[in-house]
Structures are given as C-alpha cells and as structure tokens.
Write a protein that holds these residues in place. Structure first.
Motif, PDB file in Angstrom:
ATOM      1  N   LEU A  60       9.756   6.579   1.250  1.00  0.00           N
ATOM      2  CA  LEU A  60      10.069   6.987   2.626  1.00  0.00           C
ATOM      3  C   LEU A  60      11.358   7.804   2.675  1.00  0.00           C
ATOM      4  O   LEU A  60      11.454   8.780   3.431  1.00  0.00           O
ATOM      5  CB  LEU A  60      10.186   5.750   3.520  1.00  0.00           C
ATOM      6  N   ARG A  61      12.350   7.420   1.877  1.00  0.00           N
ATOM      7  CA  ARG A  61      13.607   8.177   1.840  1.00  0.00           C
ATOM      8  C   ARG A  61      13.363   9.601   1.341  1.00  0.00           C
ATOM      9  O   ARG A  61      13.869  10.576   1.914  1.00  0.00           O
ATOM     10  CB  ARG A  61      14.614   7.465   0.935  1.00  0.00           C
ATOM     11  N   ARG A  62      12.567   9.727   0.263  1.00  0.00           N
ATOM     12  CA  ARG A  62      12.276  11.058  -0.276  1.00  0.00           C
ATOM     13  C   ARG A  62      11.486  11.898   0.729  1.00  0.00           C
ATOM     14  O   ARG A  62      11.701  13.110   0.840  1.00  0.00           O
ATOM     15  CB  ARG A  62      11.497  10.933  -1.586  1.00  0.00           C
ATOM     16  N   TRP A  63      10.565  11.256   1.433  1.00  0.00           N
ATOM     17  CA  TRP A  63       9.789  11.986   2.445  1.00  0.00           C
ATOM     18  C   TRP A  63      10.701  12.522   3.539  1.00  0.00           C
ATOM     19  O   TRP A  63      10.601  13.688   3.930  1.00  0.00           O
ATOM     20  CB  TRP A  63       8.730  11.051   3.036  1.00  0.00           C
ATOM     21  N   ARG A  64      11.619  11.700   4.028  1.00  0.00           N
ATOM     22  CA  ARG A  64      12.542  12.134   5.080  1.00  0.00           C
ATOM     23  C   ARG A  64      13.446  13.262   4.583  1.00  0.00           C
ATOM     24  O   ARG A  64      13.664  14.259   5.284  1.00  0.00           O
ATOM     25  CB  ARG A  64      13.397  10.949   5.537  1.00  0.00           C
ATOM     26  N   ASP A  65      13.958  13.123   3.346  1.00  0.00           N
ATOM     27  CA  ASP A  65      14.838  14.164   2.806  1.00  0.00           C
ATOM     28  C   ASP A  65      14.085  15.474   2.597  1.00  0.00           C
ATOM     29  O   ASP A  65      14.634  16.562   2.802  1.00  0.00           O
ATOM     30  CB  ASP A  65      15.440  13.692   1.479  1.00  0.00           C
ATOM     31  N   ARG A  66      12.824  15.365   2.194  1.00  0.00           N
ATOM     32  CA  ARG A  66      12.031  16.566   1.918  1.00  0.00           C
ATOM     33  C   ARG A  66      11.630  17.296   3.193  1.00  0.00           C
ATOM     34  O   ARG A  66      11.689  18.524   3.273  1.00  0.00           O
ATOM     35  CB  ARG A  66      10.768  16.169   1.135  1.00  0.00           C
ATOM     36  N   GLU A  67      11.230  16.548   4.214  1.00  0.00           N
ATOM     37  CA  GLU A  67      10.677  17.151   5.426  1.00  0.00           C
ATOM     38  C   GLU A  67      11.732  17.485   6.475  1.00  0.00           C
ATOM     39  O   GLU A  67      11.480  18.304   7.358  1.00  0.00           O
ATOM     40  CB  GLU A  67       9.632  16.213   6.039  1.00  0.00           C
ATOM     41  N   GLY A  68      12.896  16.818   6.410  1.00  0.00           N
ATOM     42  CA  GLY A  68      13.925  17.087   7.409  1.00  0.00           C
ATOM     43  C   GLY A  68      13.439  16.770   8.809  1.00  0.00           C
ATOM     44  O   GLY A  68      12.984  15.663   9.098  1.00  0.00           O
ATOM     45  N   ARG A  69      13.498  17.773   9.710  1.00  0.00           N
ATOM     46  CA  ARG A  69      13.049  17.572  11.087  1.00  0.00           C
ATOM     47  C   ARG A  69      11.547  17.296  11.173  1.00  0.00           C
ATOM     48  O   ARG A  69      11.058  16.764  12.166  1.00  0.00           O
ATOM     49  CB  ARG A  69      13.388  18.802  11.934  1.00  0.00           C
ATOM     50  N   GLY A  70      10.830  17.675  10.125  1.00  0.00           N
ATOM     51  CA  GLY A  70       9.385  17.440  10.137  1.00  0.00           C
ATOM     52  C   GLY A  70       9.001  15.993   9.856  1.00  0.00           C
ATOM     53  O   GLY A  70       7.834  15.617  10.015  1.00  0.00           O
ATOM     54  N   ALA A  71       9.967  15.174   9.435  1.00  0.00           N
ATOM     55  CA  ALA A  71       9.696  13.757   9.166  1.00  0.00           C
ATOM     56  C   ALA A  71       9.766  12.981  10.473  1.00  0.00           C
ATOM     57  O   ALA A  71      10.713  12.243  10.741  1.00  0.00           O
ATOM     58  CB  ALA A  71      10.696  13.216   8.149  1.00  0.00           C
ATOM     59  N   LYS A  82       0.836  -1.210   0.000  1.00  0.00           N
ATOM     60  CA  LYS A  82       0.000   0.000   0.000  1.00  0.00           C
ATOM     61  C   LYS A  82       0.868   1.257   0.000  1.00  0.00           C
ATOM     62  O   LYS A  82       0.452   2.301   0.491  1.00  0.00           O
ATOM     63  CB  LYS A  82      -0.920   0.005   1.226  1.00  0.00           C
ATOM     64  N   TRP A  83       2.070   1.150  -0.553  1.00  0.00           N
ATOM     65  CA  TRP A  83       3.002   2.273  -0.469  1.00  0.00           C
ATOM     66  C   TRP A  83       2.439   3.529  -1.119  1.00  0.00           C
ATOM     67  O   TRP A  83       2.691   4.654  -0.644  1.00  0.00           O
ATOM     68  CB  TRP A  83       4.339   1.900  -1.119  1.00  0.00           C
ATOM     69  N   ASP A  84       1.664   3.364  -2.214  1.00  0.00           N
ATOM     70  CA  ASP A  84       1.140   4.544  -2.901  1.00  0.00           C
ATOM     71  C   ASP A  84       0.084   5.256  -2.060  1.00  0.00           C
ATOM     72  O   ASP A  84       0.018   6.494  -2.046  1.00  0.00           O
ATOM     73  CB  ASP A  84       0.591   4.171  -4.276  1.00  0.00           C
ATOM     74  N   ASP A  85      -0.757   4.480  -1.338  1.00  0.00           N
ATOM     75  CA  ASP A  85      -1.726   5.105  -0.432  1.00  0.00           C
ATOM     76  C   ASP A  85      -1.011   5.873   0.683  1.00  0.00           C
ATOM     77  O   ASP A  85      -1.409   6.984   1.052  1.00  0.00           O
ATOM     78  CB  ASP A  85      -2.640   4.038   0.180  1.00  0.00           C
ATOM     79  N   LEU A  86       0.045   5.258   1.226  1.00  0.00           N
ATOM     80  CA  LEU A  86       0.818   5.923   2.274  1.00  0.00           C
ATOM     81  C   LEU A  86       1.475   7.189   1.730  1.00  0.00           C
ATOM     82  O   LEU A  86       1.515   8.228   2.412  1.00  0.00           O
ATOM     83  CB  LEU A  86       1.874   4.960   2.825  1.00  0.00           C
ATOM     84  N   ALA A  87       1.974   7.120   0.497  1.00  0.00           N
ATOM     85  CA  ALA A  87       2.619   8.293  -0.111  1.00  0.00           C
ATOM     86  C   ALA A  87       1.649   9.467  -0.208  1.00  0.00           C
ATOM     87  O   ALA A  87       2.023  10.623   0.048  1.00  0.00           O
ATOM     88  CB  ALA A  87       3.157   7.924  -1.494  1.00  0.00           C
ATOM     89  N   ARG A  88       0.405   9.185  -0.576  1.00  0.00           N
ATOM     90  CA  ARG A  88      -0.583  10.268  -0.674  1.00  0.00           C
ATOM     91  C   ARG A  88      -0.806  10.925   0.681  1.00  0.00           C
ATOM     92  O   ARG A  88      -0.944  12.150   0.779  1.00  0.00           O
ATOM     93  CB  ARG A  88      -1.891   9.721  -1.239  1.00  0.00           C
ATOM     94  N   LYS A  89      -0.865  10.115   1.739  1.00  0.00           N
ATOM     95  CA  LYS A  89      -1.066  10.669   3.077  1.00  0.00           C
ATOM     96  C   LYS A  89       0.157  11.460   3.546  1.00  0.00           C
ATOM     97  O   LYS A  89       0.041  12.324   4.417  1.00  0.00           O
ATOM     98  CB  LYS A  89      -1.372   9.548   4.074  1.00  0.00           C
ATOM     99  N   LEU A  90       1.327  11.166   2.980  1.00  0.00           N
ATOM    100  CA  LEU A  90       2.546  11.893   3.344  1.00  0.00           C
ATOM    101  C   LEU A  90       2.806  13.074   2.415  1.00  0.00           C
ATOM    102  O   LEU A  90       3.878  13.678   2.459  1.00  0.00           O
ATOM    103  CB  LEU A  90       3.747  10.941   3.328  1.00  0.00           C
ATOM    104  N   GLY A  91       1.835  13.395   1.555  1.00  0.00           N
ATOM    105  CA  GLY A  91       1.909  14.624   0.778  1.00  0.00           C
ATOM    106  C   GLY A  91       2.510  14.512  -0.604  1.00  0.00           C
ATOM    107  O   GLY A  91       2.821  15.536  -1.222  1.00  0.00           O
ATOM    108  N   PHE A  92       2.652  13.298  -1.137  1.00  0.00           N
ATOM    109  CA  PHE A  92       3.191  13.144  -2.486  1.00  0.00           C
ATOM    110  C   PHE A  92       2.083  13.352  -3.517  1.00  0.00           C
ATOM    111  O   PHE A  92       0.938  12.923  -3.318  1.00  0.00           O
ATOM    112  CB  PHE A  92       3.801  11.749  -2.670  1.00  0.00           C
ATOM    113  N   SER A  93       2.433  13.989  -4.631  1.00  0.00           N
ATOM    114  CA  SER A  93       1.476  14.182  -5.719  1.00  0.00           C
ATOM    115  C   SER A  93       1.394  12.914  -6.567  1.00  0.00           C
ATOM    116  O   SER A  93       2.250  12.029  -6.476  1.00  0.00           O
ATOM    117  CB  SER A  93       1.908  15.355  -6.604  1.00  0.00           C
ATOM    118  N   GLU A  94       0.362  12.840  -7.414  1.00  0.00           N
ATOM    119  CA  GLU A  94       0.213  11.671  -8.277  1.00  0.00           C
ATOM    120  C   GLU A  94       1.383  11.555  -9.251  1.00  0.00           C
ATOM    121  O   GLU A  94       1.835  10.446  -9.568  1.00  0.00           O
ATOM    122  CB  GLU A  94      -1.109  11.746  -9.049  1.00  0.00           C
TER     123      GLU A  94
END
Length: 521
Positions: free
Chosen positions: A489-500, A456-468
């Motif tokens: 998950l790696r891109r989310w952490r790199d994008r959000e920094g301390r917010g991840a 369900k990685w794509d569903d999780l990605a949407r909840k973490l703010g990724f665009s289609e």
C-alpha cells in the motif's frame, strides 16, 4: 556437551517418544539403509539401535535429515512436530516456494527436496510458478499414528494387500506445481531424491486430477533414474506421488495406493450456520464432501452462506478459516481436515462465538486458505436473516415492514438474495459509492485494509497494478502478510501520488471480493 546440543537432544527425545513401534521400525529401515548400520531382524527394535540412530542425528543440530528419513519411510514429520514450540515453523507444514520465470527459462528449488527446471522457450511470458511438497503420509495415516500404513485398510477391505508388504514401500517427496494458468510450449523437468534402500525397486508415479481422483501415470511418463535422484518430464501439473515398491508387487501396491489416496481425496463445499442469541451468535463453518447430499445441521442453526472449494483437498490438509464480521470482529482458526467427518451428514466444523455489531444482524465474509502457501480454497459471504434474531428480551424480532396480505411471504433464501441485489443496486454501476466525506485519512484506511485483507494482499496488489515480479519482491522483503500488505500500500501511494485515491482502493477491494471492507472505509 553445550546447552544447544542438550536442547536438541531433548527435542529428539520428545519426537521419538511420540513414535509407535511401527513408526520406529519403518524409520529404522531407512536409517539403516542410509548409514549401513545393521537393521534389526524381526518386529522389535533394540534400544541400543534407537540410541545409535539418535546419536547420528545429534551432531547435525538440524532436524532436516530426520525429516527426510521420515518422508522416505512414509511418516508424516509435520504431524509429529506441529505442536512442538521449539521446532522451526517451516518444518511444521509442507514446504512451498514461488518465483517468477520468463521465456529464458530458470529453476525453482525447495532445497533438499525438489527442483523444477524450466527450459528456455517453454514459457511465453514472465510467469509466477509455485512448487509445494505434498505430505502423502498425512493423507493416508490414521489420526492415532503418524505412518502411512496406520490408515490401512482405509475403505478398501482387509485383503487389499498383505501388511508385511506395506512396510517394504518407500517414498520420494511428492510434489505439486502450480503454473497459475500459464500455457507451456514444452515439458518441464521435476527432480527429487530417491530414498535409501530403493535399489532394485520400481518407482510408481501416481498423479491426482481434480474431480477424477488419482491415476498411475508411470507408463506414460518420461522418467530418468539416477543413483541418488529421479527426474520426470511433465507438461500438465497436479500433485504427483513417487512410490517405491518391490518389483514383484508393484502392480498390487500401485492399485492399492491409488484407491487409498482417492478415498482420502475430498471434493468439498463449505457452509456457514448461525444460531442466534440475544447479544451474540454461535457461528459454525462446516466442511462436507459433495457426496453428502444434505444441508441439514444441528437443531437451532440456520444456514447463512456457502460455496464450493476451488480445488480438491486431502485428508490431513491444514486450513486457515478466517471470519470477518462487517463492522465487528475478525477471527481465524485452523482446521485439519479429516475424511470421515467430511463424509458425515454434519461435516467437520470449526466453531466461533461472534458479537453483534451494535446489536444488528451478523453478516460478513468467510475466507478459507490452505497452509502454508495460503492459497485460497473457498470464499463466500454470509448474512443472518433479521427475522431469526432474538431480541434482548429473548423474543424473536420480526420484520418492521408489513407485507401486502395478497402476497405470500418470500422464502428466506429469496429474501436474502433480494437484499443483496438491492444493496448492490444502491452502490451504483461502478459498485463503489461516492465518497462525500471530503479528505480521507489514507493511513487510517490502510490500517483497516491491512486488518481485514492482509491474507489477500497479493490479489489486491494485482488489482492496484503491481507486476508479478514486484509482488515477488515485496513477498521476499517482508516477514509476514501484514508487513507485506503495508509495504504494498505504501508503494502504491508513493507511485500514484494524487491518483492513489480512496475510490481506486475501494474498487480494487471489491474486485477481490472484499466489498464490505471497501464500504467500511
């Protein structure tokens, strides 16, 4: 002859050895029409013609022409080759592709099978669109054969249509388009090829509607015929089958196939049943059509969770049933749907033996997806009641808490609902418990998420703010679900920094129905 050609010829021999006389006769008709070779009169097929047919496929070194000929003949090619190790994986299932299309329009294509044309202005915003082929022969066939006529007369009666007429029917690839809820300002165009030998025949367009069965939409659909393809315009989408029949028999054939397809369409519900043992449990996931009005199951088993399918399924659909035990194992098994057992009291099941994590009651999640697109079919939580769990000595454990004698015992279902409600209440209004452990090893958490949630990685990605578009890019850049989940998950952490933070990740998991995974981080 080089080794690759020899291996391909051996693969063809294996495939042809699986076909019965009717399969070969139907295939021969399409092959003869396409190549101009003389079709054999009568019911038999001479060995020299079969050899000629194989020799025509060999120079390509590719099974795709054979796949197209079988599709046209009404033979389920994926069913023939699914368990052959040398056959590429993408040929073992129906085909699917997806892409984001915006207001400027665009095209999606499954090469050699179907193309979707989106005119400019039809979409209001960037929209993820999925197109898939539908294996009509797999829906209609009998389990002992591969061609669509083998299921005759289905449940319709012996006199629905002469058998000799069935063998004159041809097929273009059936297609399903999923707009994921987007609204259209106009029609989309669907193009597919027309089969060799369909000259002088009429094309029937049969459309499926969830909860309503199949209908003939030929008269109400704009359709353009070409020598080598057919194009239709549609604004609403669900599976559409293209059936070619002789002009004089088109009405009777259309009515018969509509009824046959409807009889093989399933409005399913899935349920989990547990039979407790001392150190583990027998666990069954059961699929029944909703026409079966019972939850009764095998002796010793207790129902522990259920839910309805999100959309209709078909005889022959291949599902992946994944079971995740909280604090324990995860296991998945394939299930190829069969209409007869799904209409039976005991349904069609897959069986697992689940360990007890730390000797506790078993609870977790069931996630059913449809292959090869891995579209979610059904999800639900299961939980074993603690008063039916045998102890190590073989005796049944009771509740440790005493009830007031003035209060009658609650039914098991009510106790289960109460427990789940209490657990949700304990989690607080945000549904995420406070993290009091201090610094958290995010890499370790990522591995747990990937193990339990990569499907369900794509569903999780949407909840973490990724665009289609971002999700589509990750999908195309990685080879499987685990790698896609890790990259996301790696891109989310790199994008959000301390917010991840772990709190954000937990909430996103809960929002896609993975509460126990979240609480296990």
């Amino acid at each position: 002859m080089d080794s690759r050609t020899t291996e391909f010829e051996q693969m063809l021999d294996t495939i042809f050895s699986r076909l019965d006389k009717t399969d070969v006769r139907l295939l021969m008709r399409v092959w003869s029409a396409r190549t101009g070779k003389q079709e054999s009169p009568g019911s038999g097929v001479p060995a020299d013609l079969i050899k000629d047919m194989k020799n025509e496929y060999i120079p390509t070194g590719d099974l795709r022409m054979l796949e197209k000929d079988m599709t046209a003949a009404g033979i389920s090619f994926p069913s023939v080759v699914r368990d052959l190790s040398d056959v590429p994986e993408d040929l073992k299932y129906t085909k699917t592709t997806e892409a984001a299309v915006g207001p400027t329009g665009g095209e999606l294509e499954i090469p050699g099978f179907v193309k979707l044309v989106v005119p400019p202005g039809v979409l209001q915003q960037d929209t993820m669109i999925t197109i898939s082929t539908v294996d009509v022969a797999a829906i209609l066939r009998d389990s002992e054969s591969f061609n669509w006529t083998s299921g005759y007369p289905w449940s319709l009666g012996e006199d629905v249509c002469p058998r000799e007429l069935l063998e004159q029917v041809l097929f273009s690839p059936a297609v399903d388009v999923n707009l994921h809820g987007a609204e259209l300002n106009g029609d989309l165009e669907v193009q597919t090829w027309r089969p060799s030998g369909s000259e002088g025949m009429e094309c029937l367009l049969l459309k499926h509607h969830d909860g309503e069965g199949w209908t003939d939409i030929t008269a109400s659909t704009v359709c353009r015929m070409y020598p080598d393809k057919i194009s239709i315009s549609l604004r609403s989408f669900s599976p559409v089958a293209y059936v070619w029949a002789p002009v004089e028999a088109v009405i009777s054939v259309g009515k018969m196939i509509v009824n046959a397809l409807s009889s093989r369409t399933l409005d399913c519900r899935f349920a989990a049943y547990i039979k407790p043992m001392a150190n583990d449990v027998h666990f069954h996931v059961v699929c029944r059509d909703q026409s079966v009005e019972t939850d009764d199951y095998l002796p010793g088993f207790t129902k522990c969770g259920s839910n309805l399918a999100m959309f209709d399924l078909f005889h022959g659909d291949v599902l992946e049933v994944a079971v995740s035990v909280r604090g324990g194992q995860s296991e998945s098994k394939p299930l190829e749907l069969r209409s007869n057992p799904c209409h039976n009291k005991y349904g069609q099941n897959i069986q697992m033996l689940l360990d007890r994590p730390n000797g506790d009651c078993v609870k977790g999640e069931v996630d059913v997806k449809k292959k090869p697109s891995f579209r979610t079919v059904c999800q639900f939580i299961f939980q074993e009641e603690d008063d039916i769990t045998p102890s190590k000595g073989g005796k049944t454990k009771g509740h440790s808490k005493k009830r007031s004698q003035a209060s009658p015992p609650l039914p098991k279902k009510k106790r289960k609902e109460l427990k789940m409600h209490q657990r949700d209440e304990e989690a607080g209004p945000s549904a995420v418990r406070a993290d009091t452990t201090g610094a958290v090893d995010m890499e370790e958490s990522f591995e747990k998420v990937i193990e339990a949630t990569s499907h369900k990685w794509d569903d999780l990605a949407r909840k973490l703010g990724f665009s289609e578009n971002q999700i589509d890019g990750i999908h195309n850049s990685k080879i499987d679900q685990d790698h896609r989940c890790r990259e996301m998950l790696r891109r989310w952490r790199d994008r959000e920094g301390r917010g991840a933070t772990l709190q954000v990740l937990k909430q996103a998991l809960i929002n896609i129905g993975k509460r126990w995974t979240a609480e296990g981080l």
